[in-house]
Design an enzyme around this catalytic site. Structure first.
Site: not given
Ligand code: NAD
Length: 728
Positions: A440, A461, A473
């Site tokens: 993001s 996104h 996006e």
């Molecule tokens: P989260 O912490 O809930 O999930 C991340 C997951 O990735 C975890 O389950 C973790 O164990 C796993 N992980 C970490 N390192 C890893 C690896 N090397 N191999 C495999 N799995 C691995 O985070 P999230 O909120 O789901 O966000 C994930 C991505 O999406 C980020 O880049 C975040 O910026 C983006 N994002 C988040 C949102 C939001 O509202 N939370 C919105 C849009 C985009």
């Protein structure tokens, strides 16, 4: 080209079949209406015809009116053109309703039944409402209702007047005011339709009804002597309560910014006081006033015409079909789990990978939980649940990614972790596989440095929660190639969401505009503006959440994290110190937002929002003199709108349609305005520049009018006019 055909059987039953050539769903056009009219005239005049069935040659009955036709009616004929056109529709539908009966004795009419095989929306329900009976096939996928209010208009082909007279204002309210849709069984239980039968019996049952019905069954209650509106008219004691309540409820929900809601209530209230045919005329006048309002033009343009154009690939590069059969999702956290669900639900095979097996399993369990909810609501069958879950393989093994067409990476927001994952994925996938990151905040072009195939590296996104948020996006990095963009668009089409394609820049498009909105709200708090004024000003201008509630929902520590990263990237040019002071102080107080049950709002133990937190005033006392509402609204709107204009000027956005649709679906930007660019066209560039100049004088350069706006003000151009090719 014929939309309606009619055949007469040996028993004297005429079947009029609606089947618009070349379309998967019937939509009503003016030519279609004329054809229907001609068939009705023929059937009513033919002594051999005992009754009429109106049905569809497709699996659904109809999706509604072709809104392009409505837009054209307005552009060609103005208010008079719309009013005349709508009155002609009323006349045809009224003819169906009276079906040749003697107006005095109410005898001699021919039975007309609507037989709905599936979905019947908008005019697709208004036409059946004019028939004498509505029979629907028991098709749980079918949607029945009047969703016009969702695009800024209201049912204007008699639907408003008929539904209120059929059910009463109170019962009709959710269908008219909220555009509530029901499946056939619920529609029958709610009293909108009359009968639900097995799909294979639909036409036989319709014919039986036509041949067996009595003359008295053909007279609509409102045409019979002594008709009383269910629930009472406005001057009846019970009706009075309904109308006062409905008015308050509608204004509470819409904050008075949607002209369609007001006009609808006007049509219902005034219509209830007069005879049926006069009520139809009132409905037509109110409908005309809504169509002449720039808000409805803007809403139809963004929420219907342009949204659909983007979904159909208006900005898809010319590349071969990139349908995704197998997707790999890395990171099974909140986002990854959601993306896995929407993909599997769309029939795509999913490999869901996390670092540990239990994390991957938890990600898959998210799908099971959502499907269970669907089962509870009778939207999903047990078999469907099993099918969807069978498509998801939860694993830690990258070898399972073999054969994937697309990878979506949703691991931690850390460039190092993302780089490692990129390399591992590319080693495990074929040379054609497209790699998308769901980051993001991190620039796509710099993440692409970890890729050996940067032309196949792209940003997709999603917004949270993935299953509910309709916008996706798509971000083109510097080296992203057309095939990657086409693949991302094809994938978004498969999962039935709405895409916008933007170029790579800090926070892309949506977050880039939301952050200044939140910041402006917080800045005002720091200046001593009453927090309730900030929040209410936002809602009164049509924002779904005030900036303080929004930052509570997304969390204050995330705000702090973004502020730190932005400050590090921008150095001395960083403009938001005043905002950070408040944010950092809140974080120090442990008020991290909704998730901590403490933020700009107070929450009870169950996490329910209670009201604004009074302790804020200890650090940021409320000033004696408060700004007026409009000034607060201008600050909140311009903070977002100017960022959208700058995104356009910088080439991050390449199409204003995407800017408007993305703003409404992405962060709920005042939908009545059609989006930030729609709003600028409504107020005009000259007025926008005037507002910017006044705000700049009082609050600083962040409100300076961009050159694009000044140029438009000087030339009198409008955004949609200027790019007329892209406009509705
Ligand atoms: P989260 O912490 O809930 O999930 C991340 C997951 O990735 C975890 O389950 C973790 O164990 C796993 N992980 C970490 N390192 C890893 C690896 N090397 N191999 C495999 N799995 C691995 O985070 P999230 O909120 O789901 O966000 C994930 C991505 O999406 C980020 O880049 C975040 O910026 C983006 N994002 C988040 C949102 C939001 O509202 N939370 C919105 C849009 C985009």
């Amino acid at each position: 080209m014929t939309d309606f055909t009619m055949i007469l059987d040996a028993d004297g039953v005429a079947t009029i079949t609606w089947d618009v050539p070349g379309k998967s769903m019937n939509v009503m056009s003016l030519a279609g209406f004329a054809e229907l009219n001609a068939h009705i005239d023929t059937a009513l005049a033919d002594a051999a015809v005992k009754g009429i069935i109106i049905t569809s040659g497709k699996k659904d009955f109809a999706g509604g009116m072709d809104l392009n036709v409505i837009a054209k009616m307005r552009d060609d004929g103005g208010a008079e053109g719309i009013f005349t056109g709508v009155m002609q529709m009323h006349q045809i539908l009224r003819k169906i309703e009276r079906a040749g009966m003697d107006p005095k004795t109410l005898k001699g009419g021919k039975p007309i039944v609507a037989a709905l095989p599936g979905t019947a929306l908008g005019i697709g329900l208004e036409l059946p409402l004019a028939c004498h009976r509505i029979i629907a096939a028991d098709n749980p996928k079918a949607k029945i209702g009047l969703p016009e209010i969702m695009v800024g208009i209201f049912p204007g082909a008699g639907g408003t007047t008929r539904l209120v007279r059929k059910m009463g204002a109170m019962m009709a309210a959710p269908f008219l005011l909220e555009g509530k849709l029901s499946d056939p069984k619920a529609a029958k239980a709610g009293g909108i339709i009359d009968e639900v039968v097995a799909p294979e019996d639909l036409l036989t049952r319709a014919k039986d009804w036509v041949l067996s019905t009595k003359e008295a069954d053909l007279v609509k209650p409102w045409d019979a002597k002594g008709y009383k509106m269910p629930g009472g008219t406005p001057y009846h004691p019970a009706g009075y309560m309904t109308f006062v309540g409905a008015n308050a409820m509608a204004l509470g929900k819409t904050m008075g910014v949607y002209p369609a809601a007001k006009a609808l209530l006007g049509a219902v209230y005034e219509g209830a006081l007069v005879p049926f045919d006069v009520a139809l005329k009132i409905e037509a006048r109110q409908f005309t006033s809504v169509l002449m309002n720039p808000s409805s033009t803007a809403m139809i343009r963004s929420l219907f015409i342009n949204k659909e154009a983007l979904e159909k690939g208006a900005n898809r590069p010319d590349a071969p079909d990139q349908t995704v059969r197998k997707v790999g999702i890395i990171g099974a956290g909140m986002m990854g789990a959601g993306i896995a669900y929407v993909s599997a639900n769309a029939g795509i095979e999913v490999v869901l990978i996390d670092a540990a097996q239990d994390a991957a399993d938890r990600g898959k369990a998210h799908s099971a939980a959502l499907l269970d909810k669907g089962i509870q609501r009778r939207k999903v069958t047990v078999e469907k649940k099993a099918e969807v879950l069978a498509r998801i393989t939860a694993t830690t093994d990258y070898a399972a990614l073999s054969g994937c067409d697309l990878i979506v990476e949703a691991v931690f927001e850390d460039p190092k972790v993302k780089a490692e994952v990129t390399a591992r994925v590319e080693a495990a996938t074929g040379p054609d596989c497209i790699f998308a990151t769901n980051t993001s905040t991190l620039p796509i072009s710099s993440l692409a440095k970890a890729s050996g195939r940067p032309d196949q590296f792209i940003g997709i996104h999603f917004f949270s929660p993935v299953d509910k948020m309709m916008l996706v996006e798509i971000i083109r990095g510097k080296q992203t190639g057309d095939r990657a963009v086409a693949c991302a668009l094809d994938f978004v089409r498969q999962i039935r969401k709405t895409p916008i394609v933007v170029n790579d820049a800090r926070f892309f498009y949506a977050n880039r505009c939301i952050i200044p909105y939140i910041n402006e709200g917080i800045r005002m708090v720091a200046e001593g503006v009453e927090p309730a004024l900030v929040e209410n000003a936002a809602k009164l201008v049509g924002m779904p959440l005030g900036p303080l509630q929004l930052v509570d929902e997304t969390s204050i520590d995330l705000g702090v994290k973004i502020a730190r990263a932005t400050r590090a990237a921008m150095g001395d040019a960083y403009p938001d110190g005043a905002v950070d002071a408040v944010l950092f102080w809140m974080a120090d107080q442990g008020r991290l937002g909704k998730k901590a049950n403490a933020g700009f709002y107070a929450y009870d133990d169950a996490g329910k929002r209670q009201g604004l937190w009074e302790g804020l005033a200890s650090q940021y006392p409320v000033a004696k003199d408060q700004p007026d509402l409009t000034l607060v609204q201008h600050r909140l709107l311009m903070a977002q709108v100017l960022e959208a204009v700058r995104a356009l000027q910088d080439g991050v956005l390449t199409d204003i349609r995407e800017g408007d649709v993305g703003a409404i679906l992405g962060w709920g930007f005042a939908p009545w305005s059609g989006g930030p660019f729609g709003w600028l066209d409504i107020i005009g560039a000259a007025r926008a520049v005037e507002i910017c100049d006044a705000l700049t004088a009082s609050f600083g350069a962040r409100f300076a009018a961009p050159a694009l706006l000044r140029d438009m003000a000087a030339s009198g151009a409008t955004l949609y006019g200027k790019t007329a090719r892209q406009a509705a």
